[in-house]
Design a protein around this motif. Structure first.
Motif, short mmCIF file in Angstrom:
data_model
loop_
_atom_site.label_atom_id
_atom_site.label_comp_id
_atom_site.label_asym_id
_atom_site.label_seq_id
_atom_site.Cartn_x
_atom_site.Cartn_y
_atom_site.Cartn_z
N ASN A 1 -9.09 -95.99 -21.10
CA ASN A 1 -7.75 -95.47 -20.84
C ASN A 1 -7.69 -93.94 -20.84
O ASN A 1 -6.61 -93.36 -21.02
CB ASN A 1 -6.75 -96.02 -21.88
N THR A 2 -8.83 -93.32 -20.64
CA THR A 2 -8.87 -91.86 -20.57
C THR A 2 -9.55 -91.47 -19.25
O THR A 2 -10.53 -92.09 -18.85
CB THR A 2 -9.65 -91.26 -21.75
N ILE A 3 -9.01 -90.43 -18.61
CA ILE A 3 -9.56 -89.98 -17.33
C ILE A 3 -10.61 -88.89 -17.57
O ILE A 3 -10.35 -87.88 -18.22
CB ILE A 3 -8.46 -89.44 -16.41
N TYR A 4 -11.81 -89.13 -17.02
CA TYR A 4 -12.88 -88.14 -17.06
C TYR A 4 -13.21 -87.74 -15.62
O TYR A 4 -12.92 -88.48 -14.69
CB TYR A 4 -14.12 -88.70 -17.76
N LYS A 5 -13.83 -86.61 -15.47
CA LYS A 5 -14.14 -86.10 -14.13
C LYS A 5 -15.64 -85.93 -13.95
O LYS A 5 -16.28 -85.18 -14.71
CB LYS A 5 -13.41 -84.77 -13.88
N ASP A 6 -16.17 -86.64 -12.94
CA ASP A 6 -17.56 -86.45 -12.54
C ASP A 6 -17.62 -85.37 -11.46
O ASP A 6 -16.78 -85.34 -10.56
CB ASP A 6 -18.15 -87.75 -11.97
N ASP A 7 -18.59 -84.49 -11.53
CA ASP A 7 -18.72 -83.46 -10.49
C ASP A 7 -20.19 -83.11 -10.29
O ASP A 7 -21.07 -83.62 -10.98
CB ASP A 7 -17.90 -82.21 -10.82
N HIS B 1 -20.01 -89.68 -16.33
CA HIS B 1 -19.51 -90.26 -17.56
C HIS B 1 -19.65 -91.77 -17.50
O HIS B 1 -19.43 -92.39 -16.45
CB HIS B 1 -18.04 -89.89 -17.80
N SER B 2 -20.00 -92.38 -18.61
CA SER B 2 -20.12 -93.83 -18.71
C SER B 2 -19.72 -94.25 -20.11
O SER B 2 -19.70 -93.42 -21.06
CB SER B 2 -21.55 -94.27 -18.41
N SER B 3 -19.37 -95.52 -20.25
CA SER B 3 -18.92 -96.01 -21.55
C SER B 3 -19.93 -96.97 -22.14
O SER B 3 -20.62 -97.71 -21.42
CB SER B 3 -17.56 -96.71 -21.42
N SER B 4 -20.03 -96.95 -23.46
CA SER B 4 -20.87 -97.87 -24.20
C SER B 4 -20.03 -98.38 -25.37
O SER B 4 -19.98 -97.74 -26.43
CB SER B 4 -22.14 -97.19 -24.69
N GLY B 5 -19.33 -99.48 -25.11
CA GLY B 5 -18.36 -99.94 -26.10
C GLY B 5 -17.17 -99.00 -26.14
O GLY B 5 -16.54 -98.73 -25.12
N VAL B 6 -16.89 -98.48 -27.30
CA VAL B 6 -15.77 -97.53 -27.42
C VAL B 6 -16.24 -96.09 -27.22
O VAL B 6 -15.41 -95.17 -27.16
CB VAL B 6 -15.09 -97.68 -28.80
N ALA B 7 -17.53 -95.90 -27.13
CA ALA B 7 -18.07 -94.55 -26.98
C ALA B 7 -18.17 -94.19 -25.50
O ALA B 7 -18.45 -95.04 -24.65
CB ALA B 7 -19.43 -94.43 -27.64
N VAL B 8 -17.93 -92.93 -25.18
CA VAL B 8 -18.05 -92.41 -23.82
C VAL B 8 -19.22 -91.44 -23.78
O VAL B 8 -19.27 -90.47 -24.56
CB VAL B 8 -16.75 -91.72 -23.36
N ASN B 9 -20.15 -91.70 -22.90
CA ASN B 9 -21.34 -90.86 -22.78
C ASN B 9 -21.19 -89.89 -21.62
O ASN B 9 -20.75 -90.26 -20.53
CB ASN B 9 -22.58 -91.73 -22.56
N THR B 10 -21.58 -88.66 -21.84
CA THR B 10 -21.58 -87.63 -20.80
C THR B 10 -23.03 -87.33 -20.41
O THR B 10 -23.83 -86.91 -21.26
CB THR B 10 -20.89 -86.34 -21.28
#
Length: 221
Positions: A143-149, A190-199
């Motif tokens: 539910n959070t917006i991240y930006k890939d560039d 950005h990718s998610s692993s469970g509740v964690a977000v990896n950059t």
């Protein structure tokens, strides 16, 4: 009289040589030429300015406006060289925008004796640099917006052999050659692993040979 004959012949030869040089200098005049490259129009617009320095040499400067990097994406999809691919999506490749610069020195190997402008067979080494910026892409994770560039830098050298032809003010400049270029991709995903977000911040470097075949057209200024 016989003693004066060698001096007379030397004087006559010098006069003829000087006259020939003056005629050639009067025939040749330094020119400036503005050209575009329609062979690259699929993804960029190349504009060149050539300035003659002498009868054999001219300096060519170029600027490139890049409005899509989609051909690079097609290359990665169709040709697998066993190298790591950058983490950039199709949409980012399509919407990539950039700018490039190049400088080359033309050496005319075969040139008509009566030519008064830049025409003939030439050899040209070229140095170039391009910078492409890929648009940011929204990714929703937890539910959070991240930006890939990402972006790409290209460094290269080309060795071209061509033949420039003129008709009035019109310039036709077909060429072929080989080269080598280095592409440096930098990207953030950005990718998610469970509740964690990896950059993931990565860099991919590709060094590849290149073949060149094209044509430039333009006008004498």
């Amino acid at each position: 009289m016989k003693r004066l004959l060698p001096f007379f012949l030397l004087f006559a030869f010098s006069s003829l040589t000087a006259a020939a040089q003056e005629t050639r200098q009067a025939t040749f005049r330094k020119g400036t030429y503005l050209k575009v490259n329609p062979s690259t129009i699929i993804n960029e617009l190349d504009i060149y300015l050539e300035q003659e320095l002498s009868e054999k040499l001219s300096l060519e400067l170029g600027i490139t406006g890049i409005y899509t990097d989609y051909p690079d994406y097609v290359f990665f999809k169709r040709i697998d060289l066993g190298r790591e691919k950058p983490g950039i999506t199709t949409e980012q490749f399509v919407e990539g925008r950039g700018l490039g610069f190049r400088v080359g020195m033309k050496w005319y190997l075969v040139r008509q004796a009566a030519a008064f402008n830049a025409r003939g067979t030439y050899f040209q080494p070229v140095l170039f640099y391009k910078k492409i910026f890929y648009p940011k892409e929204d990714v929703v994770l937890n539910n959070t917006i991240y930006k890939d560039d990402g972006d790409k830098s290209v460094y290269g050298i080309q060795f071209l052999l061509g033949r420039q032809m003129t008709r009035g003010k019109w310039i036709l400049d077909p060429y072929l050659g080989i080269g080598v270029r280095s592409k440096v991709y930098r990207y953030t995903n950005h990718s998610s692993s469970g509740v964690a977000v990896n950059t993931d911040r990565g860099e991919v470097v590709n060094v590849l040979p290149s073949l060149h075949l094209g044509i430039k057209v333009g006008l004498s200024l």
